[in-house]
Design an enzyme around this catalytic site. Structure first.
Site, mmCIF file in Angstrom:
data_model
loop_
_atom_site.group_PDB
_atom_site.id
_atom_site.type_symbol
_atom_site.label_atom_id
_atom_site.label_comp_id
_atom_site.label_asym_id
_atom_site.label_seq_id
_atom_site.Cartn_x
_atom_site.Cartn_y
_atom_site.Cartn_z
ATOM 1 N N LYS A 1 0.845 -1.203 0.000
ATOM 2 C CA LYS A 1 0.000 0.000 0.000
ATOM 3 C C LYS A 1 0.878 1.251 0.000
ATOM 4 C CE LYS A 1 -0.463 -0.088 5.021
ATOM 5 N NZ LYS A 1 -1.292 0.331 6.139
ATOM 6 N N ARG B 1 -9.580 0.804 15.480
ATOM 7 C CA ARG B 1 -9.678 1.507 14.200
ATOM 8 C C ARG B 1 -10.871 0.920 13.453
ATOM 9 N NH1 ARG B 1 -4.267 1.856 10.523
ATOM 10 N NH2 ARG B 1 -4.785 -0.320 10.203
ATOM 11 N N TYR C 1 16.258 30.582 3.922
ATOM 12 C CA TYR C 1 15.216 31.405 4.539
ATOM 13 C C TYR C 1 15.448 31.559 6.043
ATOM 14 C CZ TYR C 1 12.491 30.604 0.269
ATOM 15 O OH TYR C 1 12.064 30.546 -1.024
ATOM 16 N N MET D 1 11.556 24.379 -0.606
ATOM 17 C CA MET D 1 10.644 23.495 -1.342
ATOM 18 C C MET D 1 11.407 22.538 -2.276
ATOM 19 S SD MET D 1 7.338 24.489 -3.672
ATOM 20 C CE MET D 1 6.477 25.383 -2.423
#
Ligand SMILES: Cc1ncc(COP(=O)(O)O)c(C=O)c1O
Length: 387
Positions: A40, A138, A263, A311
């Protein structure tokens, strides 16, 4: 030019390691117990199709995914093996699940009805595994709800109850009490079902930690994820990490003492130095929370990642070492004697290695290495990047 030389950043997935890890688990559980490889979340970030093929090549019997889309993607990639959707499927997705021969976890009559109708319309049977909550808190049915639900499912002509399973909340806890209690709940339920004449061939409970710790959790199938990626250390099975995160040094710049980097200038050079700019940032899944905490390996040596991770880039202070543009840099993985593990980054982030590898984004191509010579390729092997 090799494929990596053309790339800014890439994830290398060692298929040989995945195959060895699955074979090590197989040796432990023996031939009789089936093995469902959990692929998954894009195979925990490793690339679902490549890992699924490696798992099946190594002898996995079943694949586990989280969503209909994940299962369908494997089918579109040519995977014919049984696939179980481990979690929630909306009733509206039932037709797509059945059309793609995806087995579904089941705990709701709404989905059961939808699957039954969809399978009837396609003149087939929908396979389901009852999901039992023995203490995870769950999804699923409490054990005392299961017998009635099983009998109800048996009344639906187009459903086949192929399996029943539960998930352990504390299998990796050194204190075995919780896992043993859940396994006790599950075994008691199996005794109730069996006394009522139920026959369910696939009974499963074991995640990786349970496969390695609790043989009584194996039942007729195990469901390892983390272990097949080599992210669980254990003396019972020699498991190797399969994933490396690599990039090329984009630029190396001399920076005088006293300059702020990135930054917010959260790092200042304390002497004349060189800053290597690396083309991996938080958009690639290299969390900004690793700013001033992570390390990178270049030419066999570890350097600190300095300043805020941006980023698309992060920076390393490489001092006076002869690092050059184009050098290979390793953010996760080995270089020479040195290694940075997903576990190291997880510790720096205060999380678990699962999250570190799952975070690596779709922008980073997955390159599959160490495929055995007879490994089955797709029609367009470049899609998988085998070499
Ligand atoms: C239902 C289920 N089974 C098995 C697994 C595999 O767990 P692990 O990666 O700890 O082996 C997971 C993963 O979270 C899961 O949700």
């Amino acid at each position: 030019m090799s494929e990596e030389e053309e790339l800014r950043a890439w994830v290398e997935v060692d298929l040989g390691a995945i195959i060895n890890n699955i074979r090590a688990l197989r040796r432990l559980i023996g031939k009789e117990t089936k093995l469902l490889a959990v692929v998954k979340a894009n195979a925990y970030g490793h690339g679902a199709l490549g890992v699924a093929r490696a798992a099946l090549y190594a002898g996995a019997d079943y694949l586990g995914v989280s969503t209909v889309a994940e299962g369908q993607k494997l089918r579109l990639g040519g995977v014919e093996a049984p696939i179980l959707i481990l979690g929630y499927v909306a009733p509206a997705e039932a037709e797509r699940a059945v059309a793609n021969s995806l087995t579904t976890a089941i705990f709701s009559p709404h989905l059961a009805e939808a699957l039954n109708t969809a399978a009837g319309g396609m003149q087939t049977k929908a396979k389901v595994h009852i999901k039992v909550d023995t203490g995870m808190g769950r999804l699923g049915l409490w054990p005392d709800e299961v017998l009635d639900f099983y009998q109800y499912l048996r009344g639906l002509a187009n459903l086949e109850v192929e399996g029943i399973f539960t998930h352990l909340a504390t299998a990796d806890d050194p204190d075995p009490k919780g896992a043993r209690w859940q396994l006790g709940q599950f075994s008691d339920l199996m005794a109730v079902l069996s006394a009522a004449g139920a026959q369910v061939p696939l009974v499963h409970a074991a995640n990786s930690a349970a496969v390695l710790t609790y043989p009584e959790s194996w039942y007729t199938m195990v469901r390892p994820g983390l272990a097949i990626y080599g992210l669980l250390r254990n003396e019972l099975a020699a498991l190797e990490p399969a994933m490396s995160l690599k990039c090329r040094v984009a630029q190396v710049r001399p920076v005088p003492a006293g300059r702020g980097i990135s930054y917010g200038w959260t790092y200042r050079t304390d002497k004349n130095t060189n800053i290597a700019v690396l083309p991996v940032g938080y958009a690639d899944g290299f969390s900004r929370l690793l700013s001033n905490k992570a390390k990178v390996l270049i030419r066999g040596k570890a350097y600190p990642i300095v300043g805020k991770i941006t980023m698309d880039y992060c920076m390393a202070d490489v001092g006076d070492d002869p690092i050059q543009e184009g050098d290979e840099a390793v953010l996760i993985g080995r270089q020479g004697e040195q290694a940075i593990t997903a576990g190291d980054l997880a510790a720096a982030l205060g999380t678990i290695s699962y999250e570190v590898v799952c975070m690596i984004g779709p922008r980073v191509p997955r390159i599959f290495i160490n495929a055995p010579p007879d490994f089955p390729c797709l029609d367009s092997p470049n899609e998988l990047g085998y070499r």
